[in-house]
Structures are given as C-alpha cells and as structure tokens.
Design an enzyme around this catalytic site. Structure first.
Site, PDB file in Angstrom:
ATOM      1  N   GLY A  45       0.597  -1.694  -0.022  1.00  0.00           N
ATOM      2  CA  GLY A  45      -0.054   0.171   0.116  1.00  0.00           C
ATOM      3  C   GLY A  45       0.765   1.065   0.505  1.00  0.00           C
ATOM      4  O   GLY A  45       2.402   1.288   0.315  1.00  0.00           O
ATOM      5  N   HIS A 137      -3.631   1.047   7.809  1.00  0.00           N
ATOM      6  CA  HIS A 137      -2.261   1.892   7.841  1.00  0.00           C
ATOM      7  C   HIS A 137      -2.805   2.691   7.017  1.00  0.00           C
ATOM      8  O   HIS A 137      -1.818   3.899   7.365  1.00  0.00           O
ATOM      9  CB  HIS A 137      -1.220   0.209   7.442  1.00  0.00           C
TER      10      HIS A 137
HETATM   11 NI    NI Z   1       2.998   2.951   5.414  1.00  0.00          NI
END
Ligand code: NI
Length: 173
Positions: A45, A137
């Site tokens: 990500g 996150h």
């Molecule tokens: Ni990160």
C-alpha cells in the site's frame, strides 16, 4: 507511469493531515498510476503523503502473488472508515517510509470504508483481515499517523534506534 521518490520518517509531510480531493481528474489519475508503480517496489500500500503530495489518496494491492507481480490493484480517493468491528487483530506491519523495520500493531479485524474510485465514483467496501489492516495503515497516513505511533514508546524508541543504525551502516558503505 513513473516511479516516485518515497519520503522517509521523519519527513514533516508524513506528519501532516492531508487535504480532501475535490475532483478525481486526469491529474489525480496520473498520480494514482504513478503511486501504484511506486508501491510495487516492495509495498502492499502507499499513501500520497509518502510521495510528498498531501492529499487524501491511497493505492493498495493486498493480494500480490508470491514472487511479485500484480494481484488486485485498488485505488481510493478520500477514503473514510464508516464502520469497524469490535474484534481486533495483531499483525506485524512495515512501511516504505520506515525501511527495513517492522512491529506488531493492533487493528480492527473488519472495517467498512466509503471512498471515490479511479473514475470518481462514490463507493463502499467491506474489508477484512489483511486488506482491512493495509487500509487502516494507509488511511492513518492521511492523518499524519505512522504505525510506530500506535506502538509503545519503548518499542518505538528501540525501532527508531535500529532504523538510525541501519542508515548509518548504509551511508558508511
Ligand atoms: Ni506506511
């Protein structure tokens, strides 16, 4: 597509709250494309502040096949968590902005998010397990929160010392 430079802790942009995107236009789509390419260099990500753009944009691929390659690339503009499960899970997280380090972080097991997709369409997604962890996150990045802000001070200090040591060794080589 172009690979972008990933900013590392303690760059102040990483601590800033990112701005909402007014319109998903070609400029935003180009950023999404470039972020995806950048992410595939070792990440699952990536959030726009990590490439120096303080906007609420993330890309995720939580289903990459072992050994590399694309799994399920996903684009999220203005993502917000609109529901979370009571249950939480622990997972060992890393971050491209804190290279070489990892720590166990507690997250919700399931979340529902609302966001705009690559074409600017409003959508909702129910995510669980690994995808839910990655999304939490990355959405944290949009609020200037790193995973090391969610661990104990003792663990954080140890991790940052290791990061500093690794950087010194690297620059000595
Ligand atoms: Ni990160």
């Amino acid at each position: 597509m172009a690979k972008l430079k990933v900013l590392e802790h303690p760059n102040p942009i990483l601590k800033k709250k990112a701005q909402r995107v007014e319109k998903v236009d070609d400029e935003v789509r180009k950023l999404l494309d470039d972020m995806l390419e950048t992410m595939y260099d070792g990440g699952v990500g990536l959030a726009a502040p990590q490439v120096g753009v303080s906007k609420r944009i993330i890309v995720v691929d939580a289903f990459q096949p072992e050994g590399g390659g694309q799994g399920e690339p996903m684009y999220f503009v203005n993502p917000e968590i609109i529901w979370n499960s009571e249950e939480k899970i622990l997972f060992c997280e890393g971050c491209l902005s804190i290279p070489g380090q990892s720590a166990e972080v507690e997250r919700f097991e399931k979340i529902k998010i609302r966001y705009q997709d690559y074409d600017g369409k409003e959508k909702e997604l129910l995510a669980e397990d690994f995808l839910a962890i990655v999304l939490q996150h990355e959405i944290d990045h949009l609020d200037g929160i790193l995973y090391i802000d969610r661990i104990s001070r003792l663990k954080r200090n140890m991790l940052l010392k290791k990061l500093e040591k690794a950087r010194k060794e690297e620059s000595a080589e």
